[in-house]
Design a protein around this motif. Sequence first.
Motif, PDB file in Angstrom:
ATOM      1  N   ARG A 237     -45.521  12.572 -18.778  1.00  0.00           N
ATOM      2  CA  ARG A 237     -46.021  13.818 -19.360  1.00  0.00           C
ATOM      3  C   ARG A 237     -45.033  14.325 -20.392  1.00  0.00           C
ATOM      4  NH1 ARG A 237     -47.142  16.730 -13.909  1.00  0.00           N
ATOM      5  NH2 ARG A 237     -48.371  15.103 -12.945  1.00  0.00           N
ATOM      6  N   PRO A 238     -45.460  14.357 -21.648  1.00  0.00           N
ATOM      7  CA  PRO A 238     -44.549  14.879 -22.658  1.00  0.00           C
ATOM      8  C   PRO A 238     -44.231  16.338 -22.341  1.00  0.00           C
ATOM      9  CG  PRO A 238     -46.764  14.591 -23.571  1.00  0.00           C
ATOM     10  CD  PRO A 238     -46.784  14.035 -22.185  1.00  0.00           C
ATOM     11  N   ASN A 239     -43.081  16.767 -22.685  1.00  0.00           N
ATOM     12  CA  ASN A 239     -42.681  18.155 -22.465  1.00  0.00           C
ATOM     13  C   ASN A 239     -42.810  18.907 -23.792  1.00  0.00           C
ATOM     14  OD1 ASN A 239     -41.322  20.565 -22.290  1.00  0.00           O
ATOM     15  ND2 ASN A 239     -39.711  19.752 -20.969  1.00  0.00           N
ATOM     16  N   PRO A 240     -43.958  19.596 -23.990  1.00  0.00           N
ATOM     17  CA  PRO A 240     -44.175  20.238 -25.285  1.00  0.00           C
ATOM     18  C   PRO A 240     -43.141  21.306 -25.602  1.00  0.00           C
ATOM     19  CG  PRO A 240     -46.193  20.186 -23.997  1.00  0.00           C
ATOM     20  CD  PRO A 240     -45.066  19.792 -23.091  1.00  0.00           C
ATOM     21  N   VAL A 241     -42.562  21.914 -24.580  1.00  0.00           N
ATOM     22  CA  VAL A 241     -41.583  22.962 -24.866  1.00  0.00           C
ATOM     23  C   VAL A 241     -40.337  22.350 -25.493  1.00  0.00           C
ATOM     24  CG1 VAL A 241     -40.138  24.761 -23.893  1.00  0.00           C
ATOM     25  CG2 VAL A 241     -42.478  24.496 -23.109  1.00  0.00           C
ATOM     26  N   ALA A 242     -39.856  21.255 -24.886  1.00  0.00           N
ATOM     27  CA  ALA A 242     -38.699  20.586 -25.477  1.00  0.00           C
ATOM     28  C   ALA A 242     -39.052  20.077 -26.872  1.00  0.00           C
ATOM     29  CB  ALA A 242     -38.263  19.411 -24.592  1.00  0.00           C
TER      30      ALA A 242
ATOM     31  N   SER B 274     -41.246  21.276 -28.884  1.00  0.00           N
ATOM     32  CA  SER B 274     -41.437  22.336 -29.860  1.00  0.00           C
ATOM     33  C   SER B 274     -40.102  22.853 -30.381  1.00  0.00           C
ATOM     34  CB  SER B 274     -42.275  23.477 -29.278  1.00  0.00           C
ATOM     35  OG  SER B 274     -41.510  24.258 -28.407  1.00  0.00           O
TER      36      SER B 274
ATOM     37  N   SER C  81     -45.768  23.607 -31.147  1.00  0.00           N
ATOM     38  CA  SER C  81     -46.072  23.847 -29.741  1.00  0.00           C
ATOM     39  C   SER C  81     -47.475  23.356 -29.372  1.00  0.00           C
ATOM     40  CB  SER C  81     -45.977  25.346 -29.448  1.00  0.00           C
ATOM     41  OG  SER C  81     -46.890  26.038 -30.280  1.00  0.00           O
ATOM     42  N   ASP C  82     -48.214  22.803 -30.332  1.00  0.00           N
ATOM     43  CA  ASP C  82     -49.610  22.416 -30.098  1.00  0.00           C
ATOM     44  C   ASP C  82     -50.409  23.579 -29.526  1.00  0.00           C
ATOM     45  OD1 ASP C  82     -48.838  19.993 -31.051  1.00  0.00           O
ATOM     46  OD2 ASP C  82     -49.017  18.919 -29.171  1.00  0.00           O
TER      47      ASP C  82
ATOM     48  N   GLY D 242     -55.981  18.216 -27.774  1.00  0.00           N
ATOM     49  CA  GLY D 242     -54.699  18.435 -27.106  1.00  0.00           C
ATOM     50  C   GLY D 242     -54.029  19.752 -27.436  1.00  0.00           C
ATOM     51  N   TYR D 243     -54.759  20.660 -28.062  1.00  0.00           N
ATOM     52  CA  TYR D 243     -54.191  21.972 -28.366  1.00  0.00           C
ATOM     53  C   TYR D 243     -54.733  23.004 -27.376  1.00  0.00           C
ATOM     54  CZ  TYR D 243     -52.158  20.646 -32.855  1.00  0.00           C
ATOM     55  OH  TYR D 243     -51.375  20.097 -33.835  1.00  0.00           O
TER      56      TYR D 243
END
Lengths: 343, 343
Positions: free
Chosen positions: B52-57, B59, B65-66, B95-96
């Motif tokens: 699972r990608p970590n969007p916070v990292a 971003s 941030s998608d 994915g947003y």
Amino acid sequence: MPRERVTLRDVARLAGVHPGTASRALNAATRSLVNSETAQRVLEAALTLDFRPNPVARSLKTRRSDTVGVLIPDLTNPLFPPIVRGIEDHLAARGYVALIGNTDNDDQREMRVFEGMRSRQVDGFILATARRRHPLLLRAAEDELAVVLVNRVVDSHAFPSASVDDARGSGLAVAHLAGLGHRRLAHLGGPQALSTGVGRYQGFLAGMETAGLEVDPALVAFADGFSQQEGARRCRDLLRVSPRCTAVVVANDLLALGCYAALAEAGLRCPEDVSIVGFNDMPFIDRVHPPLTSVAFSHYRIGAEAARLVLERIADRHAPVTATFLQPELVVRQSTAPPPRGG
Amino acid sequence: MPRERVTLRDVARLAGVHPGTASRALNAATRSLVNSETAQRVLEAALTLDFRPNPVARSLKTRRSDTVGVLIPDLTNPLFPPIVRGIEDHLAARGYVALIGNTDNDDQREMRVFEGMRSRQVDGFILATARRRHPLLLRAAEDELAVVLVNRVVDSHAFPSASVDDARGSGLAVAHLAGLGHRRLAHLGGPQALSTGVGRYQGFLAGMETAGLEVDPALVAFADGFSQQEGARRCRDLLRVSPRCTAVVVANDLLALGCYAALAEAGLRCPEDVSIVGFNDMPFIDRVHPPLTSVAFSHYRIGAEAARLVLERIADRHAPVTATFLQPELVVRQSTAPPPRGG
């Protein structure tokens, strides 16, 4: 041209406090740990310097994002906008924002949306999608996420919730109809996998018992979903039963609108031939023909209450679990009248 | 007990590619930069490892941030849920996720919500709140944010937008009424600070000219907001003008519901004495009494189109600015009829 970034350190210096204190004062969740005068001084310094905390950086450090994920079946169902509005207002006043996802009651889609929000490190979830048994919730429980239910509840009492007293609502509907002289009451119920479906059915049974009326099992039908189509379909079945019912206690206003269509098809008038009571008192239901008698409660308030509960949960994951049940009232309009003579 | 975290490096190794390639393949926005077979291999590896990608990292690194911020005046106005649903569906498939904020047309609140979302590094904004001249938008333009307007447009053409052809909508309403034989038409318009108010008024004027009818300035009134209360208030004024109008072209369905109330107060019937045409064809407006003739277009579609435009804008901040205008149609129901004799 972006100006040079003001840092937490700058704010702390201006306020004359330690950066750690400034950080706590600037975070709504930890502000109460700081002396209130100090907190005010820090906030004023932040205003003076036009300091903007960077929640993304902070969320990496604290694993908090001041964001709450909200899952609803379908925003275009008129029930949900006031709930979401109540949630958003309560959160916004406290510096939180709401991520919104529609699930269409589709497990796959719900899981995708849920994981998408989780990977953005939302601090908690508010679910309007709960079924009485719900795999997603088991997972959330295992992972100790802050999860609050709104409008619906689950069989276990592991999650805080804000909803209406469904059973009392149907009970009020039965009492109103019995008072008008109806004896042959039908129930058009919701899906029995949902707490709203079960609660409203149980309330119908209890109300009938209180009124000293007998429930004819042939006059009880359950819809597969809360839609006008399902309402029309199930109401057609109920109208075929002889002797005919003189009133229908319906578990939801959309289902009730479907009943109107089925009555019109059968050449029956509402309320002269058959009375109808809905549930939810949804927007504009007072403008349909005839204006619908319906069980009312504030959807906005259960939304706001759910937001309050999720923030409480975020602050303390081990706080006692609270279930709030709003008390509904019956709004009597023109879809209910005494039964026809001989009815 | 959280299991050990699968990293991007693990995925790259399993797929047999460089981590940079894996990263590009896992991000929807950069996937097209990677050979499609390679992208598929990386995605399969990610599935296998439950990565699972970590969007916070991410971003923090990419400043993405998608996430898209959506500002609307009020979610409980029945216009907006289908727009938001269209936005959310389009975003979710890519994915947003959508952050939702209600502004109540209050500048202060709007700015607070806007800044709150900005500090969370949303990739773009969709605004349903635009006034023809709007300070927030000036600021967004200066900062080169990806901003798309939905439902309303602004006077400058600096922002992509998805809306309906307002002028054509009112023109259709006038043509319908003129065809029924009406000559004395009133216009109950919306606020002239909003593009919807202006466009619908201009369409009324143009439609009257095409039909060879004269506009009586006494029969034109503008509401301060799109509400039932304002509709009733302005319609009362219009009904005082003598000789009376036989039809009102109304800029919005909520205003039209207000007209129904004003007509009832004055002892006038719709459509026998006065015909009413609304705008928006909002949910359940076919169930009011009488069912309202209204200008219809798909709110869901303008929402989805706005989402498409904002993603286009996020991918390329300097793409040409597109304004999409959906073509409306008139849905004729029972609130319009030929004018009374001598009318």
